[in-house]
Write a protein that holds these residues in place. Structure first.
Motif, short mmCIF file in Angstrom:
data_model
loop_
_atom_site.label_atom_id
_atom_site.label_comp_id
_atom_site.label_asym_id
_atom_site.label_seq_id
_atom_site.Cartn_x
_atom_site.Cartn_y
_atom_site.Cartn_z
N GLY A 86 0.82 -1.21 0.00
CA GLY A 86 0.00 0.00 0.00
C GLY A 86 0.85 1.25 0.00
O GLY A 86 0.57 2.21 -0.73
N ASN A 87 1.90 1.27 0.80
CA ASN A 87 2.80 2.43 0.84
C ASN A 87 3.50 2.64 -0.50
O ASN A 87 3.67 3.77 -0.95
N GLU A 88 3.92 1.57 -1.14
CA GLU A 88 4.56 1.70 -2.45
C GLU A 88 3.58 2.21 -3.49
O GLU A 88 3.93 3.03 -4.33
N PHE A 89 2.33 1.74 -3.45
CA PHE A 89 1.33 2.20 -4.40
C PHE A 89 1.06 3.69 -4.22
O PHE A 89 1.02 4.45 -5.19
N ILE A 90 0.90 4.12 -2.97
CA ILE A 90 0.68 5.54 -2.70
C ILE A 90 1.92 6.35 -3.11
O ILE A 90 1.80 7.44 -3.67
N GLY A 91 3.09 5.80 -2.88
CA GLY A 91 4.33 6.47 -3.32
C GLY A 91 4.39 6.61 -4.83
O GLY A 91 4.85 7.63 -5.35
N MET A 92 3.91 5.60 -5.55
CA MET A 92 3.90 5.69 -7.01
C MET A 92 2.94 6.79 -7.47
O MET A 92 3.23 7.49 -8.44
N VAL A 93 1.81 6.93 -6.80
CA VAL A 93 0.88 8.01 -7.15
C VAL A 93 1.57 9.37 -6.95
O VAL A 93 1.47 10.26 -7.78
N LYS A 94 2.29 9.50 -5.84
CA LYS A 94 2.99 10.76 -5.58
C LYS A 94 4.11 11.00 -6.59
O LYS A 94 4.39 12.14 -6.94
N MET A 95 4.74 9.93 -7.06
CA MET A 95 5.86 10.07 -8.00
C MET A 95 5.40 10.47 -9.40
O MET A 95 6.23 10.86 -10.21
N THR A 96 4.12 10.38 -9.70
CA THR A 96 3.68 10.74 -11.05
C THR A 96 3.96 12.20 -11.36
O THR A 96 4.14 12.55 -12.52
N SER A 97 4.02 13.04 -10.34
CA SER A 97 4.35 14.45 -10.61
C SER A 97 5.78 14.57 -11.12
O SER A 97 6.09 15.45 -11.92
N LEU A 98 6.66 13.68 -10.70
CA LEU A 98 8.03 13.69 -11.23
C LEU A 98 8.09 13.19 -12.67
O LEU A 98 8.96 13.57 -13.43
N ALA A 99 7.14 12.35 -13.03
CA ALA A 99 7.12 11.84 -14.40
C ALA A 99 6.85 12.96 -15.40
O ALA A 99 7.24 12.86 -16.56
N SER A 100 6.20 14.03 -14.96
CA SER A 100 5.91 15.12 -15.88
C SER A 100 7.19 15.80 -16.34
O SER A 100 7.23 16.42 -17.40
N VAL A 101 8.26 15.69 -15.56
CA VAL A 101 9.54 16.29 -15.93
C VAL A 101 10.09 15.63 -17.20
O VAL A 101 10.74 16.27 -18.01
N ILE A 102 9.81 14.36 -17.38
CA ILE A 102 10.31 13.65 -18.55
C ILE A 102 9.21 13.45 -19.60
O ILE A 102 9.23 12.49 -20.35
N GLN A 103 8.24 14.36 -19.60
CA GLN A 103 7.20 14.42 -20.62
C GLN A 103 6.25 13.24 -20.62
O GLN A 103 5.74 12.83 -21.65
N TYR A 104 6.00 12.69 -19.49
CA TYR A 104 4.99 11.63 -19.35
C TYR A 104 3.69 12.31 -18.97
O TYR A 104 3.63 13.02 -17.97
N SER A 105 2.66 12.12 -19.77
CA SER A 105 1.41 12.85 -19.56
C SER A 105 0.69 12.36 -18.31
O SER A 105 0.36 11.19 -18.19
N GLU A 106 0.44 13.25 -17.38
CA GLU A 106 -0.32 12.98 -16.17
C GLU A 106 -0.92 14.27 -15.68
O GLU A 106 -0.88 15.26 -16.39
N LEU A 107 -1.44 14.29 -14.49
CA LEU A 107 -2.19 15.43 -13.99
C LEU A 107 -1.40 16.74 -14.01
O LEU A 107 -1.85 17.75 -14.54
N LEU A 108 -0.21 16.75 -13.44
CA LEU A 108 0.58 17.98 -13.37
C LEU A 108 1.00 18.45 -14.76
O LEU A 108 0.98 19.63 -15.07
N TYR A 109 1.34 17.52 -15.62
CA TYR A 109 1.74 17.87 -16.99
C TYR A 109 0.56 18.50 -17.74
O TYR A 109 0.71 19.50 -18.44
N ASN A 110 -0.63 17.94 -17.57
CA ASN A 110 -1.82 18.51 -18.21
C ASN A 110 -2.14 19.89 -17.65
O ASN A 110 -2.54 20.79 -18.39
N ALA A 111 -1.96 20.08 -16.36
CA ALA A 111 -2.18 21.40 -15.76
C ALA A 111 -1.19 22.41 -16.34
O ALA A 111 -1.56 23.55 -16.62
#
Length: 158
Positions: A86-111
């Protein structure tokens, strides 16, 4: 006690930052493979945490192996499995904001794409932050409920 995924990878001599944050396609596959290995290790540890007497007791009353696993072993193993997964899954959700740095489309990137078009930076970042907070809160609450459900009866031994 379970390690974090990064600690487990670093202990094997691999460069965590290079694997997780390189912008190449195969970087995501490596991170996915590492995550799968960590999850498999957690499940293995959870199954090993169940006393062998539980297996023997199920066998002695004539339970088939699959039924014993489903009704006796897994409910006890889930007490150990749920917190780190569960902690790893929640951590992966939090890490998606870092994925926007490498042009992976997610919430922060769309914003970011929207606020580049209309120059309403703060409002969109606040909305994105609220979405992340809501998502992580719901996931944390769900994990807490699961942990409580599988912990029933665990402390009643003497």
């Amino acid at each position: 006690q379970a390690q974090t995924m990064a600690d487990a990878v670093a202990a094997r001599g691999l460069d965590v930052e290079r694997i997780l944050f390189e912008g190449e396609r195969h970087g995501f596959r490596k991170a996915e493979t590492i995550q799968r290995a960590f999850t498999a290790e957690v499940v293995r540890a959870g199954l090993l945490s169940v006393d062998t007497g539980q297996y023997e007791a199920a066998k002695s009353i004539g339970m088939p192996r699959l039924q014993a696993l489903r009704r006796i072993i897994l409910p006890q193993a889930m007490r150990v499995i749920i917190p780190p997964v569960g902690n790893e899954f929640i951590g992966m959700v939090k890490m998606t904001s870092l994925a926007s740095v490498i042009q992976y489309s997610e919430l922060l990137y769309n914003a970011q794409n929207i606020y580049y078009a209309n120059a309403r930076v703060m409002e969109l970042l606040i909305v994105a932050g609220i979405w992340y907070l809501a998502t992580v809160t719901v996931l944390s609450f769900g994990q807490s409920r699961l942990e409580r459900r599988f912990a029933r009866g665990a402390g009643k031994r003497s």
